[in-house]
Design an enzyme around this catalytic site. Structure first.
Site, PDB file in Angstrom:
ATOM      1  N   GLU A  35      -3.133   8.403   9.091  1.00  0.00           N
ATOM      2  CA  GLU A  35      -1.632   8.488   9.303  1.00  0.00           C
ATOM      3  C   GLU A  35      -1.143   9.146  10.717  1.00  0.00           C
ATOM      4  OE1 GLU A  35       0.949   6.953   7.333  1.00  0.00           O
ATOM      5  OE2 GLU A  35      -0.780   5.866   5.883  1.00  0.00           O
ATOM      6  N   ASP A  61       0.779  -1.184  -0.194  1.00  0.00           N
ATOM      7  CA  ASP A  61      -0.079   0.120   0.180  1.00  0.00           C
ATOM      8  C   ASP A  61       0.775   1.279   0.064  1.00  0.00           C
ATOM      9  OD1 ASP A  61      -2.154   1.673   0.199  1.00  0.00           O
ATOM     10  OD2 ASP A  61      -1.967   1.831   2.535  1.00  0.00           O
ATOM     11  N   SER A  62       0.516   2.441   0.091  1.00  0.00           N
ATOM     12  CA  SER A  62       1.282   3.766   0.011  1.00  0.00           C
ATOM     13  C   SER A  62       1.663   3.854   1.333  1.00  0.00           C
ATOM     14  CB  SER A  62       0.244   4.752  -0.725  1.00  0.00           C
ATOM     15  OG  SER A  62      -0.914   4.990   0.175  1.00  0.00           O
ATOM     16  N   THR A 105      -8.199   1.612   1.636  1.00  0.00           N
ATOM     17  CA  THR A 105      -7.773   0.761   2.830  1.00  0.00           C
ATOM     18  C   THR A 105      -7.387   1.607   4.392  1.00  0.00           C
ATOM     19  OG1 THR A 105      -5.367   0.857   1.984  1.00  0.00           O
ATOM     20  CG2 THR A 105      -6.784  -1.193   1.502  1.00  0.00           C
ATOM     21  N   HIS A 106      -6.881   2.791   4.151  1.00  0.00           N
ATOM     22  CA  HIS A 106      -7.090   3.693   5.455  1.00  0.00           C
ATOM     23  C   HIS A 106      -8.300   3.751   6.186  1.00  0.00           C
ATOM     24  CE1 HIS A 106      -3.206   4.780   3.503  1.00  0.00           C
ATOM     25  NE2 HIS A 106      -2.758   5.758   4.938  1.00  0.00           N
ATOM     26  N   CYS A 148      -4.353  -1.492  -1.884  1.00  0.00           N
ATOM     27  CA  CYS A 148      -4.481   0.006  -2.234  1.00  0.00           C
ATOM     28  C   CYS A 148      -5.604   0.173  -3.063  1.00  0.00           C
ATOM     29  CB  CYS A 148      -3.331   0.593  -2.594  1.00  0.00           C
ATOM     30  SG  CYS A 148      -3.358   2.412  -3.043  1.00  0.00           S
ATOM     31  N   ASN A 149      -6.601   0.842  -2.934  1.00  0.00           N
ATOM     32  CA  ASN A 149      -7.825   1.072  -3.875  1.00  0.00           C
ATOM     33  C   ASN A 149      -7.344   2.107  -5.104  1.00  0.00           C
ATOM     34  OD1 ASN A 149     -10.390   0.026  -2.651  1.00  0.00           O
ATOM     35  ND2 ASN A 149      -9.288   0.601  -1.018  1.00  0.00           N
ATOM     36  N   THR A 150      -6.344   2.883  -4.638  1.00  0.00           N
ATOM     37  CA  THR A 150      -5.937   3.615  -5.443  1.00  0.00           C
ATOM     38  C   THR A 150      -5.240   3.112  -6.915  1.00  0.00           C
ATOM     39  OG1 THR A 150      -5.753   5.557  -3.815  1.00  0.00           O
ATOM     40  CG2 THR A 150      -4.701   6.020  -5.991  1.00  0.00           C
ATOM     41  N   TYR A 171      -0.907   8.361  -2.583  1.00  0.00           N
ATOM     42  CA  TYR A 171      -0.867   7.939  -3.889  1.00  0.00           C
ATOM     43  C   TYR A 171      -2.212   8.609  -4.554  1.00  0.00           C
ATOM     44  CZ  TYR A 171       2.548   4.333  -3.772  1.00  0.00           C
ATOM     45  OH  TYR A 171       3.857   3.608  -3.668  1.00  0.00           O
ATOM     46  N   GLY A 172      -3.179   8.793  -3.571  1.00  0.00           N
ATOM     47  CA  GLY A 172      -4.650   9.208  -4.116  1.00  0.00           C
ATOM     48  C   GLY A 172      -5.026  10.548  -4.570  1.00  0.00           C
TER      49      GLY A 172
END
Ligand code: DGL
Length: 292
Positions: free
Chosen positions: A156, A14-15, A189-190, A77-79, A46-47
């Site tokens: 984060e 993921d990012s 995913t966050h 990561c959905n992005t 990334y988004g």
């Protein structure tokens, strides 16, 4: 496809920290599978980046995991899922599983009034990939979506149930209340980390779909049907690599995984890419040019 060793780890990337929400479900469902996780914290988010940049990052992150001998890659990561998953599936030599399709499929099964909400990063929402998958399954469903770019930095920072998160979430979620959605896809995913805050705003009756949870089920089914389960009987190991270790990362990761973490390593990702060399860069460039 290369010959896969059952006892090789599952690779997840993921990012940042968000993909650990997927790792949590993978570990619950597949306790004997080793996992190697890469969080590209130095280049997060990334988004908000362009599709081209996200595609490039997706290949670089995947190759980092390939160097750890993973047997399957879970794109947590959905992005990345909304921009690059087709390229990874096509060009990597091992199976790739993303989080979007499992989440979309689960939402269609769960909605009763056929009103589904989707939240995600700006890139994910702009791609309309969730909408497309839902319409493929049932085009009478009404889909309402909303980009929530401020959620990732809040997570984060560890602001899961903070007043600031509540206020911002109220703004973002207004249209789901107005449109009476009964199911909300957490399309980043966050977001499962702030699920309680979101649930408090939308009310207990709205079903939250955590794509990570659904993805873990898909990974389990995939390993099972392809005879890829690890033969180990001991509890699995988890190695976490990040491209930048913020002072909060370990604390937040442990809070979420409900486990102390012994292996977190910071890697110099620029150095990794330099060592991969020009051929690797050219290879990715060719793939990206062809995809335009
Ligand atoms: N967690 C990621 C996702 O699922 C992306 C967060 C970001 O880097 O913007 O989309």
């Amino acid at each position: 496809m290369t010959l896969i060793d059952n006892n090789s780890p599952i690779g997840v990337f993921d990012s940042g920290i968000g993909g650990l929400t997927v790792v949590k479900h993978l570990r619950d469902l597949l306790p004997h599978e080793d996992i190697v996780y890469f969080g590209d914290t130095a280049r997060l988010p990334y988004g908000t980046k362009s599709e081209d940049v996200v595609k490039r990052f997706a290949f670089e992150d995947s190759h980092f995991l390939l160097e750890h001998g993973v047997k399957i890659i879970v794109v947590a990561c959905n992005t990345v899922g909304s921009t690059a998953i087709h390229l990874l599936e096509e060009h990597l030599d091992i199976p790739v599983i993303g989080v979007m399709q499992p989440g979309a499929d689960a939402s269609v099964n769960k909605t009763k009034n056929k009103k589904i909400g989707v939240i995600g990063t700006s890139t994910t929402i702009r791609s309309e990939k969730y909408k497309q998958r839902i319409f493929e399954l049932d085009n009478s469903i009404n889909v309402v979506d909303q980009a929530c770019p401020l959620f990732v930095p809040l997570v984060e920072e560890g602001f899961f149930e903070d007043e600031a998160t509540h206020l911002i979430a109220k703004r973002y979620l207004e249209k789901f209340i107005e449109n009476h959605v009964d199911t909300l896809i957490l399309g980043c995913t966050h977001y499962p980390m702030i699920k309680n805050t979101l649930q408090r705003i939308l009310g207990e009756d709205v079903v939250m779909v955590d794509s990570g949870e659904e993805t873990a089920k898909v990974v389990k089914r995939y390993l099972e049907s392809n005879n890829l389960f690890s033969s180990k009987s001991i509890k699995s190991g988890l190695k976490i690599y990040v491209s930048d270790l913020s002072h909060k990362f370990q604390e937040i990761a442990e809070r979420f995984l409900q486990n102390s973490l012994s292996h977190i390593e910071t890697i110099d990702f620029e150095q990794f890419l330099l060592e991969k060399g020009k051929d690797f860069r050219d290879h990715i460039n060719k793939i990206l040019i062809k995809d335009i």
